[in-house]
Scaffold this active site. Structure first.
Site, PDB file in Angstrom:
ATOM      1  N   GLY A 167       0.842  -1.194   0.000  1.00  0.00           N
ATOM      2  CA  GLY A 167       0.000   0.000   0.000  1.00  0.00           C
ATOM      3  C   GLY A 167       0.871   1.235   0.000  1.00  0.00           C
ATOM      4  O   GLY A 167       2.018   1.188   0.444  1.00  0.00           O
ATOM      5  N   ASP A 178      -9.633   6.634  14.101  1.00  0.00           N
ATOM      6  CA  ASP A 178      -9.649   6.553  12.628  1.00  0.00           C
ATOM      7  C   ASP A 178     -10.071   5.156  12.182  1.00  0.00           C
ATOM      8  O   ASP A 178      -9.477   4.565  11.272  1.00  0.00           O
ATOM      9  CB  ASP A 178      -8.278   6.940  12.058  1.00  0.00           C
ATOM     10  CG  ASP A 178      -8.380   7.338  10.577  1.00  0.00           C
ATOM     11  OD1 ASP A 178      -9.496   7.646  10.116  1.00  0.00           O
ATOM     12  OD2 ASP A 178      -7.345   7.332   9.885  1.00  0.00           O
TER      13      ASP A 178
HETATM   14  P1  AMP Z   1      -1.808   2.214   6.075  1.00  0.00           P
HETATM   15  O1  AMP Z   1      -0.986   3.346   5.658  1.00  0.00           O
HETATM   16  O2  AMP Z   1      -1.326   1.579   7.335  1.00  0.00           O
HETATM   17  O3  AMP Z   1      -3.275   2.601   6.129  1.00  0.00           O
HETATM   18  O4  AMP Z   1      -1.681   1.112   4.918  1.00  0.00           O
HETATM   19  C1  AMP Z   1      -2.070   1.309   3.587  1.00  0.00           C
HETATM   20  C2  AMP Z   1      -2.508  -0.013   2.980  1.00  0.00           C
HETATM   21  O5  AMP Z   1      -1.405  -0.937   2.971  1.00  0.00           O
HETATM   22  C3  AMP Z   1      -3.622  -0.714   3.765  1.00  0.00           C
HETATM   23  O6  AMP Z   1      -4.902  -0.243   3.431  1.00  0.00           O
HETATM   24  C4  AMP Z   1      -3.385  -2.176   3.382  1.00  0.00           C
HETATM   25  O7  AMP Z   1      -4.001  -2.465   2.149  1.00  0.00           O
HETATM   26  C5  AMP Z   1      -1.869  -2.264   3.228  1.00  0.00           C
HETATM   27  N1  AMP Z   1      -1.276  -2.712   4.506  1.00  0.00           N
HETATM   28  C6  AMP Z   1      -0.879  -1.936   5.539  1.00  0.00           C
HETATM   29  N2  AMP Z   1      -0.383  -2.662   6.551  1.00  0.00           N
HETATM   30  C7  AMP Z   1      -0.473  -3.960   6.141  1.00  0.00           C
HETATM   31  C8  AMP Z   1      -0.150  -5.206   6.769  1.00  0.00           C
HETATM   32  N3  AMP Z   1       0.349  -5.248   7.989  1.00  0.00           N
HETATM   33  N4  AMP Z   1      -0.392  -6.346   6.082  1.00  0.00           N
HETATM   34  C9  AMP Z   1      -0.930  -6.295   4.833  1.00  0.00           C
HETATM   35  N5  AMP Z   1      -1.274  -5.149   4.193  1.00  0.00           N
HETATM   36  C10 AMP Z   1      -1.043  -3.994   4.843  1.00  0.00           C
END
Ligand code: AMP
Length: 321
Positions: free
Chosen positions: A77, A183
């Site tokens: 992501g 959030d």
């Molecule tokens: P975040 O910035 O933490 O909201 O992450 C952005 C996106 O990355 C999320 O919406 C997930 O699709 C992916 N992502 C984040 N953390 C993880 C994780 N621990 N395992 C798998 N996908 C993740």
């Protein structure tokens, strides 16, 4: 030196917001012994805990050498904040979130200190964090199914209810530790290969219990369509922590069941929200609402109560519905 450290920790504890970072707003599962976070999680952080939290964090990072031997597999992501990568070392996978962030005065921010304390099946594990110059890395549990937002289209009612129940369990745990997430939204709810829901992203979380006393919050933070009216109007009045997350759970429940948002903003300028706040019957005739059964509507009435003091607060009562 010890005194300097003591006073720095004092400052961080008394004024946790000074340690907030400005820009964080927005296979086989690894087994790192299973007790790291449990050690961190014995009770909500107190002044003296900070020193040991920092020490343990450093030890964990060193012990599992998060800095070497990992191969970048792919990007999971990305956004304005930075990127999340999938890393692999032999059969072990972790997610590493990399953000650009100036070090804080304390050497950590409330995000790290809040997240590292968490140890619950429905809260994403933060193994450890590392700050090098203005790069901050979070070494996180990997959730192979990604976030719930990307599964909404093919989500059936059974899974929707199971995820909602797991969300409530995770939120009850977070609140019991004196912390409010602020959030909650499908993008911050991750799924493991076994469909276990994990609450992630503590960038906007804060303590609502400080020194054993409940405090009210002032910042207008979160994602607009999941914010309750009292947060949207927080320039007027301080708000209580837990009801904010309960409102977001209501919006999430609606979205899990109907694949839509009930409104764009919980504001009387928004037509749908105005119908909800004034007279619900008209709204119940609308597309997304008319498919909801009586029990779901009752639950939504309790969670999406515009008055935060009348919003449902007991987790047992929510689960009962
Ligand atoms: P975040 O910035 O933490 O909201 O992450 C952005 C996106 O990355 C999320 O919406 C997930 O699709 C992916 N992502 C984040 N953390 C993880 C994780 N621990 N395992 C798998 N996908 C993740």
């Amino acid at each position: 030196m010890i005194f300097q450290l003591f006073f720095a920790l004092c400052r961080c504890f008394q004024e946790p917001k000074n340690c907030r970072r400005g820009n964080t707003s927005t296979s086989r599962e690894p087994d790192f012994g299973g007790t790291e976070n449990e050690n961190f999680a014995s009770s909500p952080a107190t002044l003296t805990d900070y020193e040991s939290l920092l020490k343990k964090n450093e030890e964990t990072c060193k012990r599992y050498s998060f800095t070497s031997g990992w191969t970048k597999v792919r990007v999971l992501g990305e956004g304005g904040y930075g990127k999340v990568f999938l890393l692999r070392k032999k059969k072990t996978k972790i997610a590493r979130k990399v953000v650009l962030s100036q070090p804080t005065e304390c050497g950590f921010s409330s995000e790290e200190i809040i997240h590292i304390q968490m140890s619950h099946p429905n809260v994403l594990k933060l193994y450890c964090w590392e700050q090098k110059a203005n790069i901050l890395c979070f070494n996180l549990e990997y959730c192979s199914r990604g976030d719930i937002a990307s599964h909404l289209v093919d989500l059936d009612e059974k899974d929707a209810k199971s995820y909602f129940k797991q969300l409530l369990d995770g939120v009850a745990y977070i609140h019991a530790r004196g912390i409010v997430h602020r959030d909650l939204k499908p993008e911050n709810l991750l799924l493991t290969k076994d469909k276990v829901l994990k609450i992630s992203d503590f960038g906007l979380a804060d303590f609502f219990i400080v020194n054993g006393r409940e405090i009210r919050l002032t910042e207008k933070v979160g994602t607009e369509s999941y914010m309750p009216p009292e947060v949207l109007q927080s320039h007027r009045k301080k708000y209580q922590g837990p009801p904010v997350d309960l409102w977001a759970c209501g919006v999430i429940f609606f979205k899990l069941m109907t694949k839509r948002k009930p409104w764009s903003r919980a504001d009387l300028d928004d037509k749908e929200y105005k119908m909800w706040a004034r007279e619900r019957k008209g709204l119940y005739k609308k597309d997304a609402w008319k498919d909801l059964n009586k029990a779901s509507r009752t639950l939504l009435n309790l969670l999406l109560e515009p008055n935060p003091t009348q919003r449902i607060s007991g987790w047992r009562s929510v689960c009962h519905h």
